[in-house]
Design a protein around this motif. Sequence first.
Motif, PDB file in Angstrom:
ATOM      1  N   UNK A 506       0.852  -1.189   0.000  1.00  7.69           N
ATOM      2  CA  UNK A 506       0.000   0.000   0.000  1.00  7.69           C
ATOM      3  C   UNK A 506       0.886   1.236   0.000  1.00  7.69           C
ATOM      4  N   UNK A 509      -2.224   5.290   0.502  1.00  8.88           N
ATOM      5  CA  UNK A 509      -3.639   4.924   0.415  1.00  8.88           C
ATOM      6  C   UNK A 509      -3.990   4.293  -0.918  1.00  8.88           C
ATOM      7  N   UNK A 511      -4.157   1.178  -3.194  1.00 11.09           N
ATOM      8  CA  UNK A 511      -4.119  -0.249  -2.862  1.00 11.09           C
ATOM      9  C   UNK A 511      -2.977  -0.975  -3.567  1.00 11.09           C
ATOM     10  N   UNK A 514      -3.004  -6.823  -5.526  1.00 12.06           N
ATOM     11  CA  UNK A 514      -4.056  -7.816  -5.287  1.00 12.06           C
ATOM     12  C   UNK A 514      -5.370  -7.111  -4.933  1.00 12.06           C
ATOM     13  N   UNK A 515      -5.272  -6.155  -4.008  1.00 12.26           N
ATOM     14  CA  UNK A 515      -6.474  -5.459  -3.574  1.00 12.26           C
ATOM     15  C   UNK A 515      -7.043  -4.594  -4.693  1.00 12.26           C
ATOM     16  N   UNK A 518      -8.979  -7.040  -6.902  1.00 13.04           N
ATOM     17  CA  UNK A 518     -10.174  -7.498  -6.202  1.00 13.04           C
ATOM     18  C   UNK A 518     -11.166  -6.357  -6.014  1.00 13.04           C
ATOM     19  N   UNK A 519     -10.630  -5.193  -5.688  1.00 11.28           N
ATOM     20  CA  UNK A 519     -11.509  -4.047  -5.480  1.00 11.28           C
ATOM     21  C   UNK A 519     -12.300  -3.730  -6.737  1.00 11.28           C
ATOM     22  N   UNK A 522     -14.691  -7.074  -7.735  1.00  9.34           N
ATOM     23  CA  UNK A 522     -15.767  -7.398  -6.799  1.00  9.34           C
ATOM     24  C   UNK A 522     -16.737  -6.246  -6.626  1.00  9.34           C
ATOM     25  N   UNK A 535     -17.776 -13.378  -4.238  1.00  8.18           N
ATOM     26  CA  UNK A 535     -16.473 -12.779  -3.918  1.00  8.18           C
ATOM     27  C   UNK A 535     -15.602 -13.716  -3.102  1.00  8.18           C
ATOM     28  N   UNK A 536     -16.245 -14.594  -2.311  1.00 15.08           N
ATOM     29  CA  UNK A 536     -15.463 -15.455  -1.425  1.00 15.08           C
ATOM     30  C   UNK A 536     -15.074 -16.776  -2.090  1.00 15.08           C
TER      31      UNK A 536
ATOM     32  N   UNK B  47     -15.428  -8.723   2.534  1.00 12.90           N
ATOM     33  CA  UNK B  47     -16.342  -9.651   1.863  1.00 12.90           C
ATOM     34  C   UNK B  47     -16.643 -10.867   2.728  1.00 12.90           C
ATOM     35  N   UNK B  48     -16.102 -10.890   3.948  1.00 11.22           N
ATOM     36  CA  UNK B  48     -16.399 -11.995   4.863  1.00 11.22           C
ATOM     37  C   UNK B  48     -15.779 -13.314   4.452  1.00 11.22           C
ATOM     38  N   UNK B  49     -14.549 -13.297   3.955  1.00 12.19           N
ATOM     39  CA  UNK B  49     -13.939 -14.540   3.475  1.00 12.19           C
ATOM     40  C   UNK B  49     -13.232 -15.301   4.587  1.00 12.19           C
ATOM     41  N   UNK B  51     -10.305 -15.012   5.703  1.00 15.21           N
ATOM     42  CA  UNK B  51      -8.876 -15.251   5.513  1.00 15.21           C
ATOM     43  C   UNK B  51      -8.072 -14.604   6.648  1.00 15.21           C
ATOM     44  N   UNK B 184      -1.844  -8.717   6.260  1.00 16.69           N
ATOM     45  CA  UNK B 184      -1.085  -9.245   5.128  1.00 16.69           C
ATOM     46  C   UNK B 184      -1.953 -10.135   4.262  1.00 16.69           C
ATOM     47  N   UNK B 185      -2.914 -10.812   4.888  1.00  9.87           N
ATOM     48  CA  UNK B 185      -3.662 -11.828   4.171  1.00  9.87           C
ATOM     49  C   UNK B 185      -4.938 -11.290   3.513  1.00  9.87           C
ATOM     50  N   UNK B 186      -5.427 -10.110   3.915  1.00 11.42           N
ATOM     51  CA  UNK B 186      -6.730  -9.634   3.424  1.00 11.42           C
ATOM     52  C   UNK B 186      -6.695  -9.421   1.915  1.00 11.42           C
ATOM     53  N   UNK B 187      -7.535 -10.134   1.172  1.00  9.11           N
ATOM     54  CA  UNK B 187      -7.480 -10.028  -0.289  1.00  9.11           C
ATOM     55  C   UNK B 187      -8.105  -8.734  -0.812  1.00  9.11           C
ATOM     56  N   UNK B 188      -8.843  -8.031   0.027  1.00 11.66           N
ATOM     57  CA  UNK B 188      -9.524  -6.829  -0.454  1.00 11.66           C
ATOM     58  C   UNK B 188      -8.909  -5.558   0.113  1.00 11.66           C
ATOM     59  N   UNK B 189      -7.871  -5.696   0.919  1.00 12.62           N
ATOM     60  CA  UNK B 189      -7.316  -4.538   1.610  1.00 12.62           C
ATOM     61  C   UNK B 189      -8.396  -3.808   2.399  1.00 12.62           C
ATOM     62  N   UNK B 192      -5.974  -1.882   6.418  1.00 14.92           N
ATOM     63  CA  UNK B 192      -4.765  -1.165   6.021  1.00 14.92           C
ATOM     64  C   UNK B 192      -3.954  -0.900   7.272  1.00 14.92           C
ATOM     65  N   UNK B 202      -6.204   8.902   5.452  1.00 14.01           N
ATOM     66  CA  UNK B 202      -6.707   8.003   4.397  1.00 14.01           C
ATOM     67  C   UNK B 202      -8.208   7.835   4.545  1.00 14.01           C
TER      68      UNK B 202
END
Lengths: 545, 358
Positions: A506, A509, A511, A514-515, A518-519, A522, A535-536, B47-49, B51, B184-189, B192, B202
């Motif tokens: 990041x 601010x 992203x 990956x984000x 996905x952002x 999704x 999404x999951x 998104x409730x995954x 992770x 680190x693992x969150x796929x959607x950020x 932060x 931000x």
Amino acid sequence: MANGKKLLRLSGILIVLAGVLGFHMEAMSMVGTPQENGNKRPDLIMIDTIAAQEELELPAVVFLHDTHTKAVAEQGKDCTACHQKNEGTVSYKFMRLEDGSPEKLKEIYHNGCISCHAADAKAGKKTGPQVGECRSCHMADPEIKAERAPAGMENILHYRHWDSKLIAKDEGQDTNCGACHHVYNNLDKKLEYVKGQEENCSVCHTSEPKGAVKLTTSEAYHGQCVSCHLEMQTAKADKTGPVDCAGCHGEMQAADIKKDNAAVLKKLGNTLPRLPRQQPDAVLITAPVQEKVAVKATMAAVAFNHKAHEGYTDSCSSCHHDTMNKSCSSCHTVRGSKDGGFVTLDKAMHKADSTRSCVGCHAVKQKDPKCAGCHELMPKNVIQSEETCAVCHNGPASTSSEPVTMDASAKAAIASKLIMKRPESPALIAEKDIPEFVTINVLENEYEASKLPHRKIIMSMVDGMKGDAMANAFHSTPLTVCGSCHHNSPASATPPSCASCHGGKVQDGRPALKAAYHGQCMTCHDSMNIKKPASTDCTACHAKK
Amino acid sequence: MLRRTFLGMLGAACVGASLPAGAEAAGKEFKGYPGSKGVLFDATRCIGCRKCEAACNKVNKLPKPEKSFDDLAVLDERRRTDAKTHTVVNKYGTPEHPVFRKSQCNHCLEPACASACFVKAFKKLPNGAVVYDESVCVGCRYCMVACPFEIPTYEYDEPLTPRVMKCDMCAARQDKGQLPGCVAECPKEALVFGEREELILIARERIRRNPDRYVRHIYGEDEMGGTSWMYLSGVPFKEIGMREDLGTKSAPELTAGALAAVPMVAGLWPVLLGGIYAVSKRNAKVADEERKEAVENAIAKASAEAEKTLSDALEKADVANKRQIEVEVKKAVEEALKPVEEEPEGSDEAGNSEKEES
């Protein structure tokens, strides 16, 4: 013996309970039974007229209008049983034309209501509370509450009125607008109809009447609508509007009216005939002409397609929120004025969170799932680029007094020319130049690469714009459609890859890669209500290795 | 001690004790260590995954849960953190538009757990993390009562060495320059990690750019005096199970006044009671002395009076005696002179003779 005592106590409690409940039931039955939606009724009026003058001694009175209307009708009486007539319109006050002193009002209500109840009771009819049963009417915390659906006069319902053969035509006209619309003539001190000057009722009839105006908004509406509907009813017309509260304000009845409206609209081929009020087809929106103020360099003028917008809204007042006889800029001046609530012309046209401004209303339209996929990703309150301004502001620039001081017809001519030039379909680069698939392989250590059906996505977006004049006009360059995903870089048929800005971490601010992917994907799927892939569900896009 | 001096001293002590406390309570605000880190959670992105839950479990080497982290059905029930789960994601909103919220320790700038702990087992590090030292913990679980977010949890099934467990913002990973596991693992950020001050900027920027997507509030910027873990949401925070009644004062700020009074009360009671005892003692002593003196005075007075009456009586007796003697003498003289005075009657020869002489 002890058992006997217990029994006695229990039966005592039961008797008291039954008595209380019975009393309660009786009290409730007097109030009539609420409609299906629980204890909410559209016809409930809280009578607290005296509250305007002094503090109430007792809580306001719960009055169910429709229940009384029915009871009065059963006895063969009409509205005049409770309401006096004033120059043909039924006064909407009870047994009087003017509010008097609190004592007078109390007397009118107490005599008026209770005498009738007493007479009914004598005749052995079911009736309301008698003398001394104060709390049956004056309820501190009534169980039923008023809930009224707004009885809106949208364009379609308006059409059903002005198209109606039952409403008499105005003198020497083939329209019937004068049946409702009037202005107050200060010289003759009376109401008259002036063709072409029709206004929203609420322009004069505000919630607190000012100046020569006597009636509040709701008094004016009820006086006009209900009186006319009643006349139609007595004249045994083949069709008339509601005369009871629930007819307009009941949730279900309001929905029925909406259904009827939709049916009428369908019959007309989904386009309403235009109002016979000589609205302009096209308007050139320029800075206002202000006396003694030289026109400085302002934005280029905007051509506004008035004719098309008439069909986009439910009511003229969605834009003309105060009056239809003045231009926006007469109140919303460049610097803001008291009349315009100090909302400047620029804010009146561009405020993003207003439903009346151009930009605000367009933003509401962008929430349509067909559009939201791209538009949800875009920041609001941010001017994307100068091109976006030029889509609307493409009229003659105002570096001098031209075209500000032109007369209306000359302006309209310029505007309609500009409107004619607007595109009929969204601009797009040649289909073969759009990459068909884009392979995303940044997660190759965990999953197989994803194959993004790039061209298919774009073409389905463009399909969604078909027949939408706004979309056609605003997606005006061949690369506009690309701009939502390929953002923040100059428009190009070969935009930089996502990874050139979105790194592994990041930053400010922004992203990480990956984000960012996905952002985009999704958020678009969500806002277009695309349920699959979820999404999951990682493996729906990223096949397992 | 004199009562007046004692009361004067007591007053001075009270004023003295309340002054520094009053001065401290006013205008003292801790807004976090400069450059301290935090995490911003954005509920509009989550998104409730689960992770983050999986990552947390992995980096903290926690026991494997019964149901795997891929099983999203667990989201249908409301869950909370426990000793084996330092973070949970819960589902709120409607089935059509679910809203997810991750919950874990919020790492308050002035933690309630730390202020309630009397052995300093909890500590706010300058890097933003609130960490726990099991070597000093006595297991009183005051921290669990104190936390407004119900975060610290207890190892109830550890009979010998139970610990209080909670997220520690991966303080150890931070020291190595790594991100917290969940971030680190969150796929959607949706998470932060960064300097708290930066995160606030931000968050504000996100709200500014998308006013219709967000509730205009950064949860945790001021709640409970501010937290290092902050939240953005598109629905009112109440609706995603977050308390909106916490106010902006930190827990220590709320309790400092009362707690600061404890040593004062504990110190002043003996003084006060001792003083009262001393005063009453002295009163008794004074009263005793006064009584003695009064008795002595009374005795002296009585004996003086007795003496006086005695001497009076003696004097009287004296006079009476003298008279008697005189009378007796007279009698005797008369008796003696009787034969002489037979012819004329006159006892006062001398007088007569004197008269005659004059």
